[in-house]
Design a protein around this motif. Sequence first.
Motif, PDB file in Angstrom:
ATOM      1  N   LEU A 195       4.099   6.540   5.164  1.00  0.00           N
ATOM      2  CA  LEU A 195       4.092   7.681   4.239  1.00  0.00           C
ATOM      3  C   LEU A 195       4.671   8.930   4.906  1.00  0.00           C
ATOM      4  O   LEU A 195       5.459   9.669   4.294  1.00  0.00           O
ATOM      5  CB  LEU A 195       2.662   7.977   3.792  1.00  0.00           C
ATOM      6  CG  LEU A 195       2.192   7.311   2.503  1.00  0.00           C
ATOM      7  CD1 LEU A 195       0.719   7.591   2.290  1.00  0.00           C
ATOM      8  CD2 LEU A 195       3.008   7.762   1.298  1.00  0.00           C
TER       9      LEU A 195
ATOM     10  N   GLY B 223       0.431   6.626  -6.710  1.00  0.00           N
ATOM     11  CA  GLY B 223      -0.730   7.499  -6.927  1.00  0.00           C
ATOM     12  C   GLY B 223      -0.356   8.955  -7.033  1.00  0.00           C
ATOM     13  O   GLY B 223      -1.060   9.739  -7.671  1.00  0.00           O
ATOM     14  N   ARG B 224       0.769   9.340  -6.443  1.00  0.00           N
ATOM     15  CA  ARG B 224       1.199  10.747  -6.520  1.00  0.00           C
ATOM     16  C   ARG B 224       1.680  11.121  -7.913  1.00  0.00           C
ATOM     17  O   ARG B 224       1.893  12.283  -8.218  1.00  0.00           O
ATOM     18  CB  ARG B 224       2.337  10.991  -5.524  1.00  0.00           C
ATOM     19  CG  ARG B 224       1.885  10.936  -4.081  1.00  0.00           C
ATOM     20  CD  ARG B 224       3.068  11.157  -3.166  1.00  0.00           C
ATOM     21  NE  ARG B 224       2.642  11.203  -1.775  1.00  0.00           N
ATOM     22  CZ  ARG B 224       3.484  11.355  -0.757  1.00  0.00           C
ATOM     23  NH1 ARG B 224       4.780  11.465  -0.968  1.00  0.00           N
ATOM     24  NH2 ARG B 224       3.019  11.408   0.479  1.00  0.00           N
TER      25      ARG B 224
ATOM     26  N   PRO C 116       0.811  -1.219   0.000  1.00  0.00           N
ATOM     27  CA  PRO C 116       0.000   0.000   0.000  1.00  0.00           C
ATOM     28  C   PRO C 116       0.848   1.275   0.000  1.00  0.00           C
ATOM     29  O   PRO C 116       0.460   2.272  -0.608  1.00  0.00           O
ATOM     30  CB  PRO C 116      -0.816  -0.119   1.289  1.00  0.00           C
ATOM     31  CG  PRO C 116      -0.834  -1.577   1.607  1.00  0.00           C
ATOM     32  CD  PRO C 116       0.479  -2.111   1.132  1.00  0.00           C
ATOM     33  N   LEU C 117       2.001   1.233   0.669  1.00  0.00           N
ATOM     34  CA  LEU C 117       2.894   2.403   0.623  1.00  0.00           C
ATOM     35  C   LEU C 117       3.321   2.673  -0.811  1.00  0.00           C
ATOM     36  O   LEU C 117       3.278   3.820  -1.288  1.00  0.00           O
ATOM     37  CB  LEU C 117       4.126   2.152   1.506  1.00  0.00           C
ATOM     38  CG  LEU C 117       5.269   3.162   1.340  1.00  0.00           C
ATOM     39  CD1 LEU C 117       4.881   4.529   1.878  1.00  0.00           C
ATOM     40  CD2 LEU C 117       6.546   2.663   2.035  1.00  0.00           C
TER      41      LEU C 117
ATOM     42  N   ASP D  61       1.766   1.751  -3.504  1.00  0.00           N
ATOM     43  CA  ASP D  61       0.588   2.191  -4.259  1.00  0.00           C
ATOM     44  C   ASP D  61       0.327   3.681  -4.034  1.00  0.00           C
ATOM     45  O   ASP D  61       0.015   4.434  -4.973  1.00  0.00           O
ATOM     46  CB  ASP D  61      -0.650   1.392  -3.828  1.00  0.00           C
ATOM     47  CG  ASP D  61      -0.615  -0.039  -4.352  1.00  0.00           C
ATOM     48  OD1 ASP D  61       0.242  -0.349  -5.200  1.00  0.00           O
ATOM     49  OD2 ASP D  61      -1.453  -0.848  -3.908  1.00  0.00           O
ATOM     50  N   GLU D  62       0.436   4.109  -2.773  1.00  0.00           N
ATOM     51  CA  GLU D  62       0.199   5.524  -2.459  1.00  0.00           C
ATOM     52  C   GLU D  62       1.219   6.400  -3.180  1.00  0.00           C
ATOM     53  O   GLU D  62       0.880   7.451  -3.723  1.00  0.00           O
ATOM     54  CB  GLU D  62       0.285   5.765  -0.946  1.00  0.00           C
ATOM     55  CG  GLU D  62      -0.867   5.186  -0.150  1.00  0.00           C
ATOM     56  CD  GLU D  62      -2.172   5.938  -0.384  1.00  0.00           C
ATOM     57  OE1 GLU D  62      -2.129   7.148  -0.664  1.00  0.00           O
ATOM     58  OE2 GLU D  62      -3.235   5.284  -0.306  1.00  0.00           O
TER      59      GLU D  62
ATOM     60  N   ARG E 115      -5.464   1.785  -6.262  1.00  0.00           N
ATOM     61  CA  ARG E 115      -4.988   1.452  -4.917  1.00  0.00           C
ATOM     62  C   ARG E 115      -5.823   0.344  -4.298  1.00  0.00           C
ATOM     63  O   ARG E 115      -6.971   0.159  -4.645  1.00  0.00           O
ATOM     64  CB  ARG E 115      -5.056   2.695  -4.043  1.00  0.00           C
ATOM     65  CG  ARG E 115      -4.149   3.785  -4.570  1.00  0.00           C
ATOM     66  CD  ARG E 115      -4.329   5.039  -3.789  1.00  0.00           C
ATOM     67  NE  ARG E 115      -3.900   6.170  -4.614  1.00  0.00           N
ATOM     68  CZ  ARG E 115      -3.919   7.407  -4.210  1.00  0.00           C
ATOM     69  NH1 ARG E 115      -4.346   7.703  -3.022  1.00  0.00           N
ATOM     70  NH2 ARG E 115      -3.525   8.361  -5.010  1.00  0.00           N
TER      71      ARG E 115
ATOM     72  N   THR F  75       0.451   2.128   6.935  1.00  0.00           N
ATOM     73  CA  THR F  75       0.791   2.798   5.685  1.00  0.00           C
ATOM     74  C   THR F  75       0.860   4.314   5.873  1.00  0.00           C
ATOM     75  O   THR F  75       1.754   4.980   5.345  1.00  0.00           O
ATOM     76  CB  THR F  75      -0.238   2.420   4.601  1.00  0.00           C
ATOM     77  OG1 THR F  75      -0.222   1.003   4.439  1.00  0.00           O
ATOM     78  CG2 THR F  75       0.092   3.082   3.274  1.00  0.00           C
ATOM     79  N   ARG F  76      -0.071   4.856   6.649  1.00  0.00           N
ATOM     80  CA  ARG F  76      -0.030   6.304   6.891  1.00  0.00           C
ATOM     81  C   ARG F  76       1.241   6.685   7.653  1.00  0.00           C
ATOM     82  O   ARG F  76       1.867   7.696   7.373  1.00  0.00           O
ATOM     83  CB  ARG F  76      -1.266   6.756   7.666  1.00  0.00           C
ATOM     84  CG  ARG F  76      -2.504   6.794   6.798  1.00  0.00           C
ATOM     85  CD  ARG F  76      -3.724   7.256   7.567  1.00  0.00           C
ATOM     86  NE  ARG F  76      -4.897   7.087   6.757  1.00  0.00           N
ATOM     87  CZ  ARG F  76      -5.311   7.954   5.841  1.00  0.00           C
ATOM     88  NH1 ARG F  76      -4.645   9.062   5.637  1.00  0.00           N
ATOM     89  NH2 ARG F  76      -6.401   7.721   5.133  1.00  0.00           N
TER      90      ARG F  76
ATOM     91  N   GLU G 146      -3.841   0.191   7.093  1.00  0.00           N
ATOM     92  CA  GLU G 146      -4.028   1.621   6.824  1.00  0.00           C
ATOM     93  C   GLU G 146      -3.192   2.451   7.801  1.00  0.00           C
ATOM     94  O   GLU G 146      -2.505   3.401   7.412  1.00  0.00           O
ATOM     95  CB  GLU G 146      -5.508   1.980   6.954  1.00  0.00           C
ATOM     96  CG  GLU G 146      -5.753   3.455   6.682  1.00  0.00           C
ATOM     97  CD  GLU G 146      -7.223   3.781   6.560  1.00  0.00           C
ATOM     98  OE1 GLU G 146      -8.059   2.901   6.852  1.00  0.00           O
ATOM     99  OE2 GLU G 146      -7.511   4.915   6.178  1.00  0.00           O
TER     100      GLU G 146
END
Length: 523
Positions: free
Chosen positions: A94, A70-71, A63-64, A66-67, A79, A90-91, A87
């Motif tokens: 990030l 996404g940028r 997920p990291l 993917d994030e 995602r 991952t936050r 979650e």
Amino acid sequence: MYVMEFRHSGVTRTSRVVRMSLGMFSGSKYRCPVQDSLKALGYTPVSPPPGRREVLGQVALRPLMDELDGRRGPGAPRRHRLDPVLENWTRHALRAYDSAFFRSDGDSGLSEVARPWTYRYPAGADDHRGATEYGITVWGRCLASADGTVRELRLPVHRSGAHNVPADGYVAVAALVTAEDRQSGPPDHVRVVRFPAAGTRPELLFAGTPEEAKDLHRTHGRHAVRALLDSAEYRPGSACGSCPFTAGCPALMRAPGLTGLSGKGRPRRTWSPTDGREYAACARRSRARSLRLPTLDAVERSPAAERGRAVHAYLAARHRADPPVPCSSDIPEDWVPAGFALEERELLIATAQLRRHAAVCPLHRVLSAEDVRVEPTVTMEDPAARVVVVTDPDLVYRDGGSWVWREVKSTSRRFTGTSNLMETYPQLALAVLMAGEAVWPGRSGNVRVEAEILRPHGASLVTLDPSSPAVRDRARKALAPLMAAWHADDSFEPQPGPECAACPVSQWCPDAAVRTGAERHEP
Ligand code: SF4
Ligand code: SF4
């Protein structure tokens, strides 16, 4: 055909393009060299193992990535849906990434390139592996300066540390791929850094010119590539749970009915006694542990836990001696292995436990180092359940013509009898079921399981007979509650309560009822 080098059946070569990924060079003990080699050389299974996809994501750093993908804009990949623990993690990752790499003026001088760095080269006309092309890919953030003279590869890892030092071949291959990608002109300078998503500082693995990257590859990388592609080493373990080549694998032991579960409609999974213990405490806790998220030292390295690990580490080192030397009650003052720190009270308890071990040390009974296996990984697949079971006995040894599976438990509690050992220590129940199924080297004889319970004031040695239907029945009953609910679970919901205070992954859990002095990472 090159596959003749393997004893593996049930595979077919579907590509002559050799595709290696940087992760294959990590040197991780959890990877299986033959699985990596078969994948890289373009083999696929004739009959892939059955099992549906998991509902929840299984790769903690995906997920990291993917994030960050996404940028790059609207064309970025879709995602994944995240469960709360992933979650939260991952936050946190990030934020850690941003604080590590982004400058206050908003211009790091580098921006992400369109495609990950890849290195390709044609095979020779008479390539002995039958390949037409070789390629190596990386899984990380790939950046370059606007003029293309500087390239950087940022490799995400859970966390860094002495236990996780990258192999020389891994660094060499990473530097070579970053230097040799040809989606733009060659750079003047190349950097490779490792980014620990847990939040510690990035580590510089390589900085130099493309020529220096090629030199490093000549020194360490070439050998690593040969070792990867030509390996015939099977390493059964947790890797078998996601391996597509299980059907023809000569190294993976099968034990139909081992778990007593039906895998119909279930994904393939790996189970160990640790999974059982974690799941019994809290389903989400076992989920976070299976993602290998960083844990709290305050819990993981509590005084009692540290004492138990130090005792096991000391005994394991003693039992590896060649020729074998039985342990004595004369314990040196400085016995605590490197990397452990025991408080005074724990040191006294542990030293007393080690003295008690001398009377029941199994090395009194062995003739040579050939008769001893210290902490061997034992892996068995239950095909009907679609579960691969992995466990590490403390010691397996040969006593005359019989193999013996010994589990050592150290405790500071008073002696309360030995009637419910398999219920108290699920490893013993598993040992009973697996010992009877295992293939033992050399002359086969009776197999027995021994439970050695070390206390400061005494040692007990209890023998369990895996050939006894009553003992096996009791072992099944002890394991069933630990395995059945875990096997049927797709959501791994939290079970907040007093246990949260001793939860090593509470920092990633938004539902923790109590915390252990840990910073809470809010979503
Ligand atoms: S089944 Fe296990 S031991 Fe066999 S190739 Fe796959 S990962 Fe390796
Ligand atoms: S903090 Fe509590 S609810 Fe959350 S994972 Fe740990 S034990 Fe489970």
